[in-house]
Design a protein around this motif. Structure first.
Motif, PDB file in Angstrom:
ATOM      1  N   LEU A   9       0.829  -1.210   0.000  1.00 22.91           N
ATOM      2  CA  LEU A   9       0.000   0.000   0.000  1.00 22.91           C
ATOM      3  C   LEU A   9       0.863   1.259   0.000  1.00 22.91           C
ATOM      4  O   LEU A   9       0.550   2.240  -0.678  1.00 22.91           O
ATOM      5  CB  LEU A   9      -0.955  -0.009   1.197  1.00 22.91           C
ATOM      6  CG  LEU A   9      -2.051  -1.084   1.161  1.00 22.91           C
ATOM      7  CD1 LEU A   9      -2.844  -1.089   2.460  1.00 22.91           C
ATOM      8  CD2 LEU A   9      -2.969  -0.883  -0.031  1.00 22.91           C
ATOM      9  N   THR A  10       1.965   1.231   0.732  1.00 21.22           N
ATOM     10  CA  THR A  10       2.889   2.374   0.754  1.00 21.22           C
ATOM     11  C   THR A  10       3.508   2.571  -0.621  1.00 21.22           C
ATOM     12  O   THR A  10       3.596   3.703  -1.118  1.00 21.22           O
ATOM     13  CB  THR A  10       3.994   2.155   1.811  1.00 21.22           C
ATOM     14  OG1 THR A  10       3.376   1.973   3.086  1.00 21.22           O
ATOM     15  CG2 THR A  10       4.944   3.329   1.869  1.00 21.22           C
ATOM     16  N   LEU A  11       3.943   1.486  -1.256  1.00 21.63           N
ATOM     17  CA  LEU A  11       4.516   1.570  -2.596  1.00 21.63           C
ATOM     18  C   LEU A  11       3.505   2.155  -3.577  1.00 21.63           C
ATOM     19  O   LEU A  11       3.827   3.056  -4.358  1.00 21.63           O
ATOM     20  CB  LEU A  11       4.990   0.196  -3.072  1.00 21.63           C
ATOM     21  CG  LEU A  11       5.480   0.102  -4.522  1.00 21.63           C
ATOM     22  CD1 LEU A  11       6.710   0.983  -4.743  1.00 21.63           C
ATOM     23  CD2 LEU A  11       5.791  -1.347  -4.880  1.00 21.63           C
ATOM     24  N   LEU A  12       2.279   1.649  -3.537  1.00 26.64           N
ATOM     25  CA  LEU A  12       1.242   2.160  -4.439  1.00 26.64           C
ATOM     26  C   LEU A  12       0.983   3.640  -4.198  1.00 26.64           C
ATOM     27  O   LEU A  12       0.818   4.415  -5.148  1.00 26.64           O
ATOM     28  CB  LEU A  12      -0.050   1.352  -4.273  1.00 26.64           C
ATOM     29  CG  LEU A  12       0.000  -0.100  -4.749  1.00 26.64           C
ATOM     30  CD1 LEU A  12      -1.271  -0.834  -4.350  1.00 26.64           C
ATOM     31  CD2 LEU A  12       0.212  -0.170  -6.249  1.00 26.64           C
ATOM     32  N   ALA A  13       0.958   4.053  -2.929  1.00 22.01           N
ATOM     33  CA  ALA A  13       0.738   5.464  -2.600  1.00 22.01           C
ATOM     34  C   ALA A  13       1.884   6.322  -3.140  1.00 22.01           C
ATOM     35  O   ALA A  13       1.649   7.392  -3.721  1.00 22.01           O
ATOM     36  CB  ALA A  13       0.595   5.636  -1.090  1.00 22.01           C
ATOM     37  N   GLN A  14       3.116   5.865  -2.950  1.00 19.29           N
ATOM     38  CA  GLN A  14       4.269   6.621  -3.453  1.00 19.29           C
ATOM     39  C   GLN A  14       4.254   6.719  -4.974  1.00 19.29           C
ATOM     40  O   GLN A  14       4.692   7.711  -5.547  1.00 19.29           O
ATOM     41  CB  GLN A  14       5.578   5.996  -2.987  1.00 19.29           C
ATOM     42  CG  GLN A  14       5.880   6.249  -1.539  1.00 19.29           C
ATOM     43  CD  GLN A  14       7.231   5.688  -1.120  1.00 19.29           C
ATOM     44  OE1 GLN A  14       7.975   5.142  -1.924  1.00 19.29           O
ATOM     45  NE2 GLN A  14       7.541   5.827   0.161  1.00 19.29           N
ATOM     46  N   MET A  15       3.743   5.686  -5.616  1.00 24.20           N
ATOM     47  CA  MET A  15       3.671   5.681  -7.073  1.00 24.20           C
ATOM     48  C   MET A  15       2.490   6.505  -7.580  1.00 24.20           C
ATOM     49  O   MET A  15       2.420   6.835  -8.755  1.00 24.20           O
ATOM     50  CB  MET A  15       3.544   4.245  -7.599  1.00 24.20           C
ATOM     51  CG  MET A  15       4.793   3.428  -7.405  1.00 24.20           C
ATOM     52  SD  MET A  15       4.700   1.671  -7.878  1.00 24.20           S
ATOM     53  CE  MET A  15       3.282   1.472  -8.854  1.00 24.20           C
ATOM     54  N   GLY A  16       1.530   6.807  -6.689  1.00 20.46           N
ATOM     55  CA  GLY A  16       0.345   7.551  -7.099  1.00 20.46           C
ATOM     56  C   GLY A  16      -0.660   6.685  -7.837  1.00 20.46           C
ATOM     57  O   GLY A  16      -1.443   7.171  -8.653  1.00 20.46           O
ATOM     58  N   VAL A  17      -0.661   5.395  -7.552  1.00 22.95           N
ATOM     59  CA  VAL A  17      -1.579   4.464  -8.205  1.00 22.95           C
ATOM     60  C   VAL A  17      -2.840   4.339  -7.356  1.00 22.95           C
ATOM     61  O   VAL A  17      -2.773   4.102  -6.150  1.00 22.95           O
ATOM     62  CB  VAL A  17      -0.924   3.075  -8.383  1.00 22.95           C
ATOM     63  CG1 VAL A  17      -1.912   2.072  -8.939  1.00 22.95           C
ATOM     64  CG2 VAL A  17       0.292   3.179  -9.269  1.00 22.95           C
ATOM     65  N   LYS A  18      -3.984   4.490  -7.998  1.00 19.62           N
ATOM     66  CA  LYS A  18      -5.264   4.350  -7.298  1.00 19.62           C
ATOM     67  C   LYS A  18      -5.468   2.878  -6.937  1.00 19.62           C
ATOM     68  O   LYS A  18      -5.128   1.984  -7.722  1.00 19.62           O
ATOM     69  CB  LYS A  18      -6.411   4.812  -8.183  1.00 19.62           C
ATOM     70  CG  LYS A  18      -6.338   6.273  -8.553  1.00 19.62           C
ATOM     71  CD  LYS A  18      -7.460   6.619  -9.515  1.00 19.62           C
ATOM     72  CE  LYS A  18      -7.323   8.034 -10.010  1.00 19.62           C
ATOM     73  NZ  LYS A  18      -8.302   8.337 -11.050  1.00 19.62           N
ATOM     74  N   LEU A  19      -6.036   2.635  -5.749  1.00 18.20           N
ATOM     75  CA  LEU A  19      -6.301   1.247  -5.329  1.00 18.20           C
ATOM     76  C   LEU A  19      -7.215   0.542  -6.322  1.00 18.20           C
ATOM     77  O   LEU A  19      -7.054  -0.651  -6.584  1.00 18.20           O
ATOM     78  CB  LEU A  19      -6.911   1.222  -3.937  1.00 18.20           C
ATOM     79  CG  LEU A  19      -5.931   1.372  -2.783  1.00 18.20           C
ATOM     80  CD1 LEU A  19      -6.678   1.379  -1.451  1.00 18.20           C
ATOM     81  CD2 LEU A  19      -4.909   0.263  -2.790  1.00 18.20           C
ATOM     82  N   ARG A  34      -1.584   0.415 -17.451  1.00 13.62           N
ATOM     83  CA  ARG A  34      -0.474  -0.547 -17.386  1.00 13.62           C
ATOM     84  C   ARG A  34       0.871   0.133 -17.620  1.00 13.62           C
ATOM     85  O   ARG A  34       1.828  -0.108 -16.884  1.00 13.62           O
ATOM     86  CB  ARG A  34      -0.674  -1.674 -18.401  1.00 13.62           C
ATOM     87  CG  ARG A  34      -1.750  -2.636 -17.971  1.00 13.62           C
ATOM     88  CD  ARG A  34      -1.600  -3.934 -18.676  1.00 13.62           C
ATOM     89  NE  ARG A  34      -2.291  -3.920 -19.953  1.00 13.62           N
ATOM     90  CZ  ARG A  34      -2.373  -4.973 -20.742  1.00 13.62           C
ATOM     91  NH1 ARG A  34      -1.796  -6.096 -20.416  1.00 13.62           N
ATOM     92  NH2 ARG A  34      -3.020  -4.899 -21.871  1.00 13.62           N
ATOM     93  N   ASN A  35       0.938   0.972 -18.634  1.00 14.17           N
ATOM     94  CA  ASN A  35       2.197   1.673 -18.926  1.00 14.17           C
ATOM     95  C   ASN A  35       2.604   2.586 -17.772  1.00 14.17           C
ATOM     96  O   ASN A  35       3.780   2.659 -17.412  1.00 14.17           O
ATOM     97  CB  ASN A  35       2.081   2.470 -20.230  1.00 14.17           C
ATOM     98  CG  ASN A  35       2.008   1.570 -21.447  1.00 14.17           C
ATOM     99  OD1 ASN A  35       2.446   0.419 -21.410  1.00 14.17           O
ATOM    100  ND2 ASN A  35       1.446   2.082 -22.528  1.00 14.17           N
ATOM    101  N   ALA A  36       1.614   3.260 -17.179  1.00 14.17           N
ATOM    102  CA  ALA A  36       1.911   4.163 -16.058  1.00 14.17           C
ATOM    103  C   ALA A  36       2.419   3.373 -14.857  1.00 14.17           C
ATOM    104  O   ALA A  36       3.387   3.782 -14.197  1.00 14.17           O
ATOM    105  CB  ALA A  36       0.661   4.958 -15.683  1.00 14.17           C
ATOM    106  N   ILE A  37       1.802   2.225 -14.572  1.00 12.39           N
ATOM    107  CA  ILE A  37       2.224   1.414 -13.420  1.00 12.39           C
ATOM    108  C   ILE A  37       3.638   0.884 -13.633  1.00 12.39           C
ATOM    109  O   ILE A  37       4.474   0.933 -12.732  1.00 12.39           O
ATOM    110  CB  ILE A  37       1.219   0.271 -13.148  1.00 12.39           C
ATOM    111  CG1 ILE A  37      -0.072   0.858 -12.566  1.00 12.39           C
ATOM    112  CG2 ILE A  37       1.813  -0.767 -12.199  1.00 12.39           C
ATOM    113  CD1 ILE A  37      -1.188  -0.150 -12.369  1.00 12.39           C
ATOM    114  N   VAL A  38       3.931   0.379 -14.824  1.00 12.50           N
ATOM    115  CA  VAL A  38       5.273  -0.143 -15.102  1.00 12.50           C
ATOM    116  C   VAL A  38       6.309   0.971 -14.967  1.00 12.50           C
ATOM    117  O   VAL A  38       7.356   0.783 -14.349  1.00 12.50           O
ATOM    118  CB  VAL A  38       5.339  -0.801 -16.501  1.00 12.50           C
ATOM    119  CG1 VAL A  38       6.772  -1.107 -16.894  1.00 12.50           C
ATOM    120  CG2 VAL A  38       4.501  -2.073 -16.520  1.00 12.50           C
ATOM    121  N   GLU A  39       6.008   2.141 -15.513  1.00  9.60           N
ATOM    122  CA  GLU A  39       6.944   3.271 -15.450  1.00  9.60           C
ATOM    123  C   GLU A  39       7.183   3.698 -13.996  1.00  9.60           C
ATOM    124  O   GLU A  39       8.318   3.882 -13.566  1.00  9.60           O
ATOM    125  CB  GLU A  39       6.370   4.439 -16.253  1.00  9.60           C
ATOM    126  CG  GLU A  39       7.278   5.637 -16.338  1.00  9.60           C
ATOM    127  CD  GLU A  39       6.641   6.741 -17.166  1.00  9.60           C
ATOM    128  OE1 GLU A  39       6.539   7.863 -16.663  1.00  9.60           O
ATOM    129  OE2 GLU A  39       6.243   6.466 -18.329  1.00  9.60           O
TER     130      GLU A  39
END
Length: 176
Positions: A9-19, A34-39
């Motif tokens: 959850l911390t990683l996702l928050a730092q990446m700015g990825v919505k749950l 997908r491209n945004a998450i990989v980047e």
């Protein structure tokens, strides 16, 4: 574990990825997501000791298929699983008695069929068997950890397990 879940959850928050985006099945996520998450994952992974989380591969898109995308690594795992634990065959003798067994030769033929048709039943079977192998490896690792049964051995760790029942797949050298 709760600590692992919090790290994700911390990683996702730092990446700015919505749950909502993170919980979506990868094959059904939009290419933009997908491209945004990989980047973003590539940029933030080192902070979480995940610096080798991605690898270069190719994707094969099948037309008229129930599968969306098939990566090279998915294909390799599926074919390897068919070679390792595939090849289930049924032989019937003259009296009509059936003998179910496995053989390397049948596994090879199944793997060959899967390579030629990634939207076919043999490839799907290979994917299922690859997942089975991975689940068994994770299960064994969890048991070793919980029982603290790993011992140092020549710069690594050694653990013993019973190769009967569900662990019988590890009798095939390629499954390891």
């Amino acid at each position: 574990s709760d600590a692992g879940r919090n790290d994700v959850l911390t990683l996702l928050a730092q990446m700015g990825v919505k749950l909502k985006d993170a919980k979506q099945e990868w094959n059904f996520a939009s290419p933009k997501v997908r491209n945004a998450i990989v980047e973003k994952l590539t940029a933030h992974a080192e902070t979480f000791n995940l610096d080798k989380i991605t690898r270069a591969t190719f994707i094969r898109r099948e037309r008229n298929s129930s599968l969306c995308d098939v990566s090279a690594s998915d294909a390799v795992y599926a074919v390897n699983a068919l070679l390792a634990i595939g090849g289930v065959h049924v032989e019937t003798d003259q009296d009509g008695n059936e003998d179910v067994g496995t053989s390397w030769e049948h596994g090879f033929h199944d793997a060959w069929s899967a390579v030629g048709d990634v939207s076919g039943s043999k490839f799907t079977e290979g994917c299922s068997k690859a997942k089975l192998i991975q689940r068994r490896v994770v299960h064994l690792a969890r048991n070793f950890s919980e029982q603290r049964s790993l011992r140092p051995f020549k710069g690594g760790l050694l653990g013993k397990f019973d190769a009967s029942g569900d662990n019988g797949i590890f009798m095939q050298p390629q499954a390891l």
